[in-house]
Enzyme design. Sequence first.
Site, PDB file in Angstrom:
ATOM      1  N   CYS A   1       2.132 -23.950 -10.235  1.00  0.00           N
ATOM      2  CA  CYS A   1       3.334 -23.898 -11.085  1.00  0.00           C
ATOM      3  C   CYS A   1       3.397 -22.596 -11.876  1.00  0.00           C
ATOM      4  O   CYS A   1       4.450 -21.978 -12.000  1.00  0.00           O
ATOM      5  CB  CYS A   1       3.351 -25.058 -12.087  1.00  0.00           C
ATOM      6  SG  CYS A   1       2.927 -26.650 -11.391  1.00  0.00           S
ATOM      7  N   ASP A   2       2.277 -22.186 -12.448  1.00  0.00           N
ATOM      8  CA  ASP A   2       2.310 -21.138 -13.472  1.00  0.00           C
ATOM      9  C   ASP A   2       1.701 -19.797 -13.068  1.00  0.00           C
ATOM     10  O   ASP A   2       1.792 -18.827 -13.840  1.00  0.00           O
ATOM     11  CB  ASP A   2       1.581 -21.634 -14.742  1.00  0.00           C
ATOM     12  CG  ASP A   2       2.339 -22.790 -15.399  1.00  0.00           C
ATOM     13  OD1 ASP A   2       3.518 -22.977 -15.060  1.00  0.00           O
ATOM     14  OD2 ASP A   2       1.743 -23.494 -16.230  1.00  0.00           O
TER      15      ASP A   2
ATOM     16  N   CYS B   1      -1.793 -26.088 -14.087  1.00  0.00           N
ATOM     17  CA  CYS B   1      -1.260 -26.134 -12.708  1.00  0.00           C
ATOM     18  C   CYS B   1      -0.995 -24.721 -12.215  1.00  0.00           C
ATOM     19  O   CYS B   1       0.049 -24.133 -12.520  1.00  0.00           O
ATOM     20  CB  CYS B   1       0.026 -26.970 -12.686  1.00  0.00           C
ATOM     21  SG  CYS B   1       0.854 -26.983 -11.085  1.00  0.00           S
TER      22      CYS B   1
END
Length: 321
Positions: free
Chosen positions: A148-149, A145
């Site tokens: 997200c990261d 993701c």
Amino acid sequence: MFEKLEFAQKPKKGETWDVAIIGSGPSALTAAIYTTRGAASTIILGGENWGGQLKLTTVVDNFPGFHEGIQGPELMDRMRFQAERFGAEFVEKNVVRVDFKKKPFEIYTDEAIRSNSVIIATGARNKWLGISGEQEFLGRGVATCAPCDAPFYKDKIVAVVGGGDSALTEALVLTKYASKVYVIHRRDQFRASFAMQEKARKNARIEFLWNTEVIEIMGSSVVEKLKIKNNKTYEEGELLVNGIFIAIGHTPASELFVGQVDIDERGYIIVHDNTKTSVEGVFAAGEIQDAYYRQAITSAGFGCMAAMDALLYLDKNIPTW
Ligand code: NDP
């Protein structure tokens, strides 16, 4: 400790629930928070390995309200406690069969559960390459993701595997942080939309490796390099990277519902008017019906929507409620 509040009386064994929720990710648990607070007796059939994809991640930095980040498993525990606090019954059993042709609807674990409405929130599973190092380095350089990261890869080198819209979207998000992004695709043509391809091609930080497969992910404590192979020339090589994002698609967990509700050719449950399935009284929320956004927060939002739709359905259709 928080005060436990039960807004609805739980049915006795064998009696009918107001809402049965199948699944236990953010959409399922958010739905339960809303249905219980809406005074509907609610059973969550969460499965033996409950908690969904977030139980498999490490820190979640993009869920509002947790400014220092929160571990994925802890976030799921908190959502579960919140749903239980309002009286949801959580069952850690797998559903093996459903019958939506009956009213009340029937859901089977090792026993039959009856409910006047159902929210399907079984989510989707990430597809994996199935290569050495992939699971070993999950959360330590292997990711799924980018929204997200990506910030963890500031000024670093990363690879994205896949040739669909997900892979190119992930790659474009990563270019905001990483100094270089390799897109590794097994063919010489993308599956992604033309617009997305053009956008990726114009981005100087992206380099495309065509006809290329990753055969091993290597490192010591974190990912350091990939073993790759050109599937036309069979030439093998190594690629130094700090991270690898696997974006080769998802499989919605809809096997249980085949023949019960309408499902599209990719396996996603078809919804209309937001969260309604083809069966009145059965709703779907989160990644079981959403191939596009696939975020914890959007799944939670869909769960809230499905709960509100289910409460309205009960109001209109179940005289005893
Ligand atoms: P897709 O199924 O569209 O693409 C998967 C990609 O991964 C394909 O290129 C496929 O290769 C490759 N792949 C699959 N298995 C392997 C494997 N074992 N090894 C190597 N490569 C593999 O999935 P997406 O998640 O990209 O997209 C799903 C849906 O969501 C699509 O309809 C897409 O349009 C939509 N979407 C739209 C977005 C947008 O518009 N911004 C963003 C994200 C998704 P091959 O091509 O050779 O089959």
